[in-house]
Design an enzyme around this catalytic site. Structure first.
Site, PDB file in Angstrom:
ATOM      1  N   THR A 142     -22.963  26.127 -62.442  1.00 44.56           N
ATOM      2  CA  THR A 142     -22.293  26.061 -61.141  1.00 44.56           C
ATOM      3  C   THR A 142     -22.700  27.198 -60.221  1.00 44.56           C
ATOM      4  O   THR A 142     -22.530  27.125 -58.997  1.00 44.56           O
ATOM      5  CB  THR A 142     -20.759  26.077 -61.350  1.00 44.56           C
ATOM      6  OG1 THR A 142     -20.120  25.789 -60.122  1.00 44.56           O
ATOM      7  CG2 THR A 142     -20.277  27.424 -61.868  1.00 44.56           C
ATOM      8  N   LYS A 143     -23.262  28.271 -60.780  1.00 41.31           N
ATOM      9  CA  LYS A 143     -23.616  29.438 -59.980  1.00 41.31           C
ATOM     10  C   LYS A 143     -24.792  29.180 -59.043  1.00 41.31           C
ATOM     11  O   LYS A 143     -25.019  29.967 -58.115  1.00 41.31           O
ATOM     12  CB  LYS A 143     -23.914  30.627 -60.893  1.00 41.31           C
ATOM     13  CG  LYS A 143     -22.729  31.087 -61.730  1.00 41.31           C
ATOM     14  CD  LYS A 143     -21.558  31.563 -60.878  1.00 41.31           C
ATOM     15  CE  LYS A 143     -20.455  32.164 -61.735  1.00 41.31           C
ATOM     16  NZ  LYS A 143     -19.335  32.688 -60.926  1.00 41.31           N
ATOM     17  N   ASP A 144     -25.520  28.102 -59.249  1.00 41.69           N
ATOM     18  CA  ASP A 144     -26.566  27.729 -58.288  1.00 41.69           C
ATOM     19  C   ASP A 144     -25.981  27.595 -56.890  1.00 41.69           C
ATOM     20  O   ASP A 144     -26.614  27.949 -55.891  1.00 41.69           O
ATOM     21  CB  ASP A 144     -27.198  26.386 -58.666  1.00 41.69           C
ATOM     22  CG  ASP A 144     -28.176  26.490 -59.812  1.00 41.69           C
ATOM     23  OD1 ASP A 144     -28.331  27.586 -60.376  1.00 41.69           O
ATOM     24  OD2 ASP A 144     -28.791  25.458 -60.144  1.00 41.69           O
TER      25      ASP A 144
END
Length: 346
Positions: A47-49
């Protein structure tokens, strides 16, 4: 994406729009329907993208980031990988201060993506000069033309999910979501997603998953930062020994704590029941769902979305290693080995 060909210009165009997948076997005894928002389908497998791309592009728009600059960040691994990936495409240098709690798999991946990595002791206070927070700040002070992302205290961390994760979940559930269950570390994912969903329907229950050894749950309930609650724990990217301003506590209805051991075994169980090879925090999220179901949180009308933050490949030397699990004392009468024995044919 080019109009004449069915191709993408680079991997950054693949960020977001991750699938919602129904959970079947692992939640079969619970009331309601359960769905996983599987963030491992992002190109950087987490999710950090979303925040890496959003924060960097906002810095570019404001003229804060210029060609040849250096991006600096503190990370337990996933944000660092995403920032390194974005930096490669956009032509920036990347320096990452990483907690020693991060798996060797994650550290090796960061190095393979061209980042310079500083591994800092995990079990020191946030203001200790050796902590990854302070190391990153020092690098930023020393390097001219550097930008410190500072995800724990960056409002853009929340904004990225208001603009992407929240709308996606609302659309994918056709507005029928009743509960969001998500791990809370920096708090950006749960806070941004919650803020968007609450704007659509304030009755949606937002439940954060915290770790034993972290201060978030008590702070949410009392407004008190209790340093006596802090002690070492193993789950990466979950819980905190400080209060991140990227957590909007008012958007969260409830926190529930999970143990390292239960979360590790539940991650393995997800792989064996749902065919989803997910990370340690995904195990923590589903472990939280199990405990919430026991408390009677859900009923037949519940439509529960659980965020699975990353991919299991980042935990091969930890959660998915029998040796590591055994070293932690995680195999006992309650939790026995679940991996199949390897047999060599001679």
């Amino acid at each position: 994406m080019r109009e004449d060909l069915q191709v993408f210009d680079n991997v950054l165009q693949l960020i977001g729009n991750t699938p919602l997948i129904k959970l079947n076997r692992i939640t079969q005894d619970f009331k309601g329907d359960f769905f996983a928002k599987v963030e491992a389908f992002n190109p950087g497998h987490s999710t950090k993208d979303r925040i890496a791309l959003y924060i960097i592009e906002e810095a570019e728009k404001k003229g804060i980031l210029k060609p040849g600059d250096t991006i600096i960040e503190t990370t337990s691994g996933n944000t660092g990988f995403s920032i390194a990936m974005v930096s490669i495409i956009k032509g920036y240098d990347c320096i990452l201060a990483v907690s020693s709690k991060s798996s060797q798999d994650k550290i090796d991946m960061l190095r393979s993506m061209g980042a310079k990595v500083y591994v800092c002791p995990a079990h020191v206070s946030a203001d200790d000069p050796r902590s990854y927070y302070q190391v990153a700040k020092r690098m930023h002070d020393e390097i001219k033309g550097s930008v410190y992302i500072n995800q724990y205290f960056n409002e853009l961390n929340i904004e990225a999910h208001i603009k992407s994760t929240g709308p996606e979940i609302w659309k994918q559930t056709e507005g029928k979501i009743t509960h969001l269950v998500a791990c809370s570390g920096t708090g950006g994912t749960i806070s941004g997603t919650a803020k968007y969903l609450k704007e659509q329907n304030p009755d949606i229950r937002i439940i954060g998953i915290d770790a034993y050894g972290s201060v978030l749950k008590k702070y949410h309930e009392t407004g008190e930062f209790d340093s006596a609650e802090i002690y070492p724990y193993r789950i990466e990217g979950l819980g905190k020994n400080l209060i991140p301003t990227a957590t909007d506590f008012e958007s969260i209805d409830k926190f529930i704590k999970v143990t390292d051991e239960d979360s590790a075994h539940t991650a393995r169980e997800i792989a064996k029941t749902e065919g989803l090879f997910v990370g340690y925090t995904s195990g923590a999220a589903v472990q939280g769902v199990k405990q919430l179901a026991e408390e009677g949180e859900f009923d037949e009308n519940s439509r529960v979305v659980v965020i699975f933050p990353d991919h299991g490949s980042r935990y091969m030397s930890k959660v998915y290693s029998d040796e590591w699990m055994n070293e932690q004392g995680f195999f006992d009468s309650k939790h026995e080995k679940t991996t199949n024995r390897i047999e060599f044919v001679k």
